[in-house]
Design an enzyme around this catalytic site. Sequence first.
Site, PDB file in Angstrom:
ATOM      1  CE  LYS A  93      33.609  32.983  62.589  1.00  0.00           C
ATOM      2  NZ  LYS A  93      32.557  33.464  63.240  1.00  0.00           N
ATOM      3  CG  ASP A 125      31.438  32.910  66.866  1.00  0.00           C
ATOM      4  OD1 ASP A 125      32.078  33.828  67.565  1.00  0.00           O
ATOM      5  OD2 ASP A 125      31.550  32.733  65.512  1.00  0.00           O
ATOM      6  CB  ALA A 158      20.530  29.301  56.808  1.00  0.00           C
ATOM      7  CE1 TYR A 191      30.795  45.541  67.802  1.00  0.00           C
ATOM      8  CE2 TYR A 191      30.389  43.120  67.506  1.00  0.00           C
ATOM      9  CZ  TYR A 191      31.152  44.181  67.554  1.00  0.00           C
ATOM     10  OH  TYR A 191      32.415  43.998  66.787  1.00  0.00           O
TER      11      TYR A 191
END
Length: 280
Positions: free
Chosen positions: A82, A118, A145, A222
């Site tokens: 990312k 997100d 964080a 999840y």
Amino acid sequence: MAGAGGAAPRGSAGDVTIRAGVAGQPIIQSLSPLLHSAWIAAAGVDATYEAFGPADAAGFAALVGEVRSGRLGGLNVTAPFKAQALALADEVSVIAQDCGSANLLVFKDGRLIADSTDGRGLMGALVEQAPALDVRGKPVVILGAGGAARAAAAALRDAGAFVGILNRTRARAEALAADLGVAIVDVSATGEAALVVNALSVRPEIDLRMLPADAVVMDMTYRPLVTPFLAAARARGLAIVDGLAMLIGQAVPSFEAFFGQSPPAVDVRAKALAELGEAG
């Protein structure tokens, strides 16, 4: 990312098949192909959505080259790529800049554009599963964080909450707080929190008895759907929000960016629960 979801529907008769997908490592457990494929089928879009598992940064860069060339219509990005996605982009949305990472890449008007969905997924999950919660002017505590915490902090800050970061490594919390203009708090802050969000990959060491009776507890994980942290919160009588709702919420603007239309009304949560072996 202005205009990404407002284009005319793509992949209709006469157009070439649109290829989109998600890149990460490991990628085998990603539910994104299941979600997007269900929407694609219901919408009748001539498209595919695939899972890509580049071995390293060079492999990911090559995949991004496929987006630039038009062979891929767009790409969702997950760990560990990312931050690299953000660095490779020509144009970065404000929210992705705040997060320091991107989970969405599209090529438009000759430029590779990076965005982060997100935060929108998090806010959508709160609306869906904790509709009585209004974070405006309320203290919220984010545990962690890292990149997920950054996305949560930016979204909740923009929604008007007083955001506090609680993290074991203070230096990382200080960096996040300085970048986003939020506070660093200690565990006592949970005693006044309207919302506590776990952005850690492990169960946090928080005494949930400290939380107000009307507090909401969210876990970004999840697997399992109801994590031990959420199970403890529910046993305490607190409202809970699961990470699957966030995953589905962040996928919606990605689908819009790739295919130029909103996802159709399909119960993708039920499909995801079946894949996870969860009762719901």
